[in-house]
Design a protein around this motif. Sequence first.
Motif, mmCIF file in Angstrom:
data_model
loop_
_atom_site.group_PDB
_atom_site.id
_atom_site.type_symbol
_atom_site.label_atom_id
_atom_site.label_comp_id
_atom_site.label_asym_id
_atom_site.label_seq_id
_atom_site.Cartn_x
_atom_site.Cartn_y
_atom_site.Cartn_z
ATOM 1 N N GLN A 143 7.344 -2.319 -3.088
ATOM 2 C CA GLN A 143 6.974 -3.746 -3.135
ATOM 3 C C GLN A 143 7.801 -4.487 -4.183
ATOM 4 N N GLN A 162 -6.575 8.392 3.536
ATOM 5 C CA GLN A 162 -5.234 7.977 3.940
ATOM 6 C C GLN A 162 -5.162 6.502 4.318
ATOM 7 N N ILE A 163 -6.256 5.961 4.876
ATOM 8 C CA ILE A 163 -6.192 4.540 5.237
ATOM 9 C C ILE A 163 -6.734 3.633 4.127
ATOM 10 N N SER A 164 -7.157 4.243 3.012
ATOM 11 C CA SER A 164 -7.677 3.408 1.923
ATOM 12 C C SER A 164 -6.518 2.685 1.230
ATOM 13 N N PRO A 165 -6.604 1.355 1.049
ATOM 14 C CA PRO A 165 -5.495 0.639 0.415
ATOM 15 C C PRO A 165 -5.336 0.993 -1.059
ATOM 16 N N THR A 166 -6.445 1.325 -1.744
ATOM 17 C CA THR A 166 -6.338 1.561 -3.193
ATOM 18 C C THR A 166 -6.018 3.012 -3.512
ATOM 19 N N LYS A 167 -6.406 3.922 -2.638
ATOM 20 C CA LYS A 167 -6.251 5.362 -2.891
ATOM 21 C C LYS A 167 -6.809 5.743 -4.272
ATOM 22 N N GLU A 173 4.676 3.175 -3.261
ATOM 23 C CA GLU A 173 4.478 1.938 -2.503
ATOM 24 C C GLU A 173 4.641 0.717 -3.411
ATOM 25 N N LYS A 174 4.073 0.816 -4.622
ATOM 26 C CA LYS A 174 4.219 -0.292 -5.585
ATOM 27 C C LYS A 174 5.688 -0.525 -5.891
ATOM 28 N N SER A 199 -12.180 6.919 -3.308
ATOM 29 C CA SER A 199 -11.956 6.308 -1.988
ATOM 30 C C SER A 199 -12.352 7.194 -0.792
#
Length: 572
Positions: free
Chosen positions: A395, A57-62, A391-392, A66
């Motif tokens: 952004q 869950q805290i991995s930025p790349t998922k 999320e992308k 990960s």
Amino acid sequence: MNPNAPYDVVIVGAGVAGSLTACRLKATRPDARILILEAGNNPTTPGERAAFVDTYQISPTKSVPSPYAELPNNKEKFAPSSDGVPDFTVMNQYYDEDGKLDVFASGFQRMIGGSTWAWRGNTPRFVPNDFQLKTKYGVGVDWPFSYDELEPYYMQAENELGISGNATEWVGITPRSGDYPMPGMAPSYGDELARTALSTIKPIDGIPVKIVTTPQARNSQPYRGRSACQGNSSCIPVCPTGAKYDASIHVNKARDELGVELRTASVATRIVPPAGDGQPYTVFFRDWTTVDHAEQQLTAKHVVLALNAIETPKLWLLSGLNNSSDQVGRNLMDHHSAEMIGLFGQPVYPFRGPQSALGVDTFRDGDFRKNNGAFRMTIGNDGWGRSGSPEKTLQSFLWDDTNKKVKLLGKPLQQAVADKVTRMLRISISTEQLPNPDNRVTLSDKTDALGIPHPKIAYKLDDYSKRALAYGHSVTRRMWQHLEDTAGATRIDPVQPTLKYNGAGHLMGTMRMGDKASAVVDAWGNSHDHPGIWIVGSSVFPTGGTANPTLTVAALTLRTADALADALATTP
Ligand SMILES: Cc1cc2nc3c(=O)[nH]c(=O)nc-3n(C[C@H](O)[C@H](O)[C@H](O)COP(=O)(O)OP(=O)(O)OC[C@H]3O[C@@H](n4cnc5c(N)ncnc54)[C@H](O)[C@@H]3O)c2cc1C
Ligand code: SF4
């Protein structure tokens, strides 16, 4: 019992193939002394699962690996897992690939439980003609037995893994002698909208676009002590609840209920065949938790290799074992996957339920296979899947990267996100590849932290496999056209076939089964060159078809374990 006496069986690898072998053998031959030798060292408790979920869950790349990147074997590069994804920041570039050729884009997890920690859990069977590709279509090779011969083992494998499915939907695709252990997963709201919209499409090239519930190793109701799926939609790479099957279930069963020994953090380095009649095999390994990682050894009357299609040939080559057919390491295959993404005409509200529940399985066979590979299709329930996360998307609305300025904020931003993310839909294809002896695993000059060579991979897509990607794109594009015409779908991407592909995680071939002249193992997974060595896993597949491989791996494993149990009865 003399603890220095040879084991009856040493199984190398505690993935689904290795752990299922252990359970079946021990259930059939309770007196047999069996050890699983495993490179990973992760606990398999619910607490550890929760820790993996937190890391994910805290991995930025998922990315796929990960949740597992911090495991000591990965982080310290002892017995590292493969990259699996082209994200070199998170893993260790384990494969040594020839940059001039195509990319072998699929990886695996070195863990107790193996790659099923990361898999999606889709479990269709092979179709009958997959077993006789050469006879039917003049390409590839035939398997040494038919679908009908494997069918009883498919039934058993479905019970072992706990498959949900609707048998009646599969009539005419894969014959069955009984029902699934659980009803099929309920389709999500978005699945139903997509299915309804596609129900009016005419056959494409004479083939009906029939949507079926994908059989899955995922509980649609409580099964053998595990809960029903809670719909978190993170099946790849980690299921928080354990509703998705992973092989820790059979590892725990083998060790805790059946009395199979498990030795972890132990990387097999070579196997030495007996010096004379009646002598055992010697299995050498290094334990990466020891200070000096010195090579240790144990002996066994039979050795089962369950290390997957990259590591099994690597160990064979490291050991210098006989290779009279010259097929060890050759015919590496994968399924090449591509996504077509777009916006549906109304919200489908993705991410509620498994990442996919429905598929189209009618393009998995047909006369077209004389010319190009077949393909499976899935209807995604995870937005744009690998192509674009919510999320992308946020952004892209928020920030203009070219001009370095804010684009949308406040209510307009909320509306744009609500409109787009809720309508994201993907249809994916996963295509067939032919075996090619030049696609092969050999040993690299590069070594890992234990001094063991990395696998070197040479890999190239042949025209038959490229045409499968192009044909899959063409059929998917025509399905999208129907969604545009009838359901207000828009923004389809890519419009043209690109022949870009992702790996499916389906490592296949490299130790194929068949006759002695052209294959490494016989129809039961027993080595032609070394009668005490048996191989389980998708490395023995002569061809790869279009089905995700693991159910077929499980069925073949049970068949091999039965043959080995018979052999044990006559082994002094
Ligand atoms: C992202 C992803 C998605 C997938 N989705 C699906 C899907 O939906 N459906 C499907 O059917 N399949 C899927 N797969 C494939 C599936 O995960 C594999 O087919 C299956 O896990 C293979 O099991 P195995 O036991 O043969 O090999 P593995 O799972 O690779 O297990 C091999 C074991 O051997 C151990 N090992 C390796 N080297 C050594 C050594 N030298 N010494 C000792 N131990 C060693 C490893 O630690 C591991 O425990 C997916 C794979 C990935 C990566
Ligand atoms: S949807 Fe969630 S609970 Fe269900 S299998 Fe996938 S990750 Fe597990």
